[in-house]
Design a protein around this motif. Structure first.
Motif, PDB file in Angstrom:
ATOM      1  N   GLU A  13       0.834  -1.205   0.000  1.00 38.11           N
ATOM      2  CA  GLU A  13       0.000   0.000   0.000  1.00 38.11           C
ATOM      3  C   GLU A  13       0.868   1.254   0.000  1.00 38.11           C
ATOM      4  N   SER A  14       1.932   1.206   0.796  1.00 38.44           N
ATOM      5  CA  SER A  14       2.844   2.349   0.858  1.00 38.44           C
ATOM      6  C   SER A  14       3.522   2.587  -0.481  1.00 38.44           C
ATOM      7  N   ILE A  17       1.049   4.209  -2.795  1.00 42.90           N
ATOM      8  CA  ILE A  17       0.906   5.644  -2.506  1.00 42.90           C
ATOM      9  C   ILE A  17       2.079   6.414  -3.108  1.00 42.90           C
ATOM     10  N   SER A  20       1.726   6.810  -6.814  1.00 39.61           N
ATOM     11  CA  SER A  20       0.720   7.800  -7.195  1.00 39.61           C
ATOM     12  C   SER A  20       1.242   9.232  -7.043  1.00 39.61           C
TER      13      SER A  20
END
Length: 147
Positions: A13-14, A17, A20
Motif C-alpha cells: 500500500e505504501s 501511494i 501515485s
C-alpha cells in the motif's frame, strides 16, 4: 503468518501511494519507485530552497521601497514645514490677510511625486496685492531644495 501478510500488504500500500505521488512516466517496480521518490524529493527540496531565496529577495525589495517612500514622505513633510514657515512670515507682514487653513497632499504621477498645497486666506478690504503674494510664494518655492 497473518502478521507477515499484513506487513506485506501495508508495504505494498505504501509503495502504491508513492507511485501515485510520482510524476507520470516513472517506472513502477519497487526499486525504481524508491529511486524516483528520492530524486523527486530532492528536486522538490531544491525548488523550495530557490523559492525561499526569491521570497526573501522580494521581501527585501519591498522593505527597501517602503523605506524609500517613508524617506520621501519625511523629506516632503520637512519641506512643507519650512515652506509654511516662510509663507506665514510673509503673511504676518500683510495687515489685511490671515491664514485660515493649509491642506497638502502628494500623489505619484508616473513615478514622480506631485505635491499640492492649498491655502485658505481671509482677506479684509480690497488692498490685497495678489500678484505680489503669488511672486512671494514663487520665490519661497524656488528657494526650497528640490526633492
Amino acid at each position: 503468518m497473518i502478521s507477515e501478510r499484513r506487513r506485506r500488504e501495508k508495504l505494498n500500500e505504501s509503495f502504491q501511494i508513492l507511485r501515485s505521488l510520482l510524476p507520470p512516466g516513472s517506472k513502477k517496480d519497487k526499486a525504481s519507485v524508491l529511486s524516483s521518490t528520492t530524486e523527486y524529493l530532492s528536486s522538490l527540496k531544491s525548488q523550495v530552497e530557490e523559492l525561499s531565496k526569491r521570497n526573501q529577495m522580494l521581501e527585501s525589495q519591498l522593505a527597501s521601497k517602503d523605506r524609500s517612500k517613508l524617506a520621501i514622505k519625511n523629506k516632503w513633510r520637512a519641506l512643507l514645514h519650512q515652506w509654511k514657515g516662510r509663507v506665514l512670515e510673509f503673511l504676518k507682514q500683510q495687515r489685511n490677510v490671515s491664514l485660515l487653513s493649509v491642506e497638502s497632499n502628494t500623489r505619484m504621477l508616473e513615478s514622480i511625486p506631485v505635491h499640492r498645497i492649498m491655502l485658505r486666506l481671509k482677506i479684509e478690504g480690497d488692498e490685497f496685492d495678489e500678484s505680489a503674494f503669488q511672486e512671494a510664494v514663487r520665490r519661497v518655492v524656488d528657494d526650497l531644495p528640490q526633492s
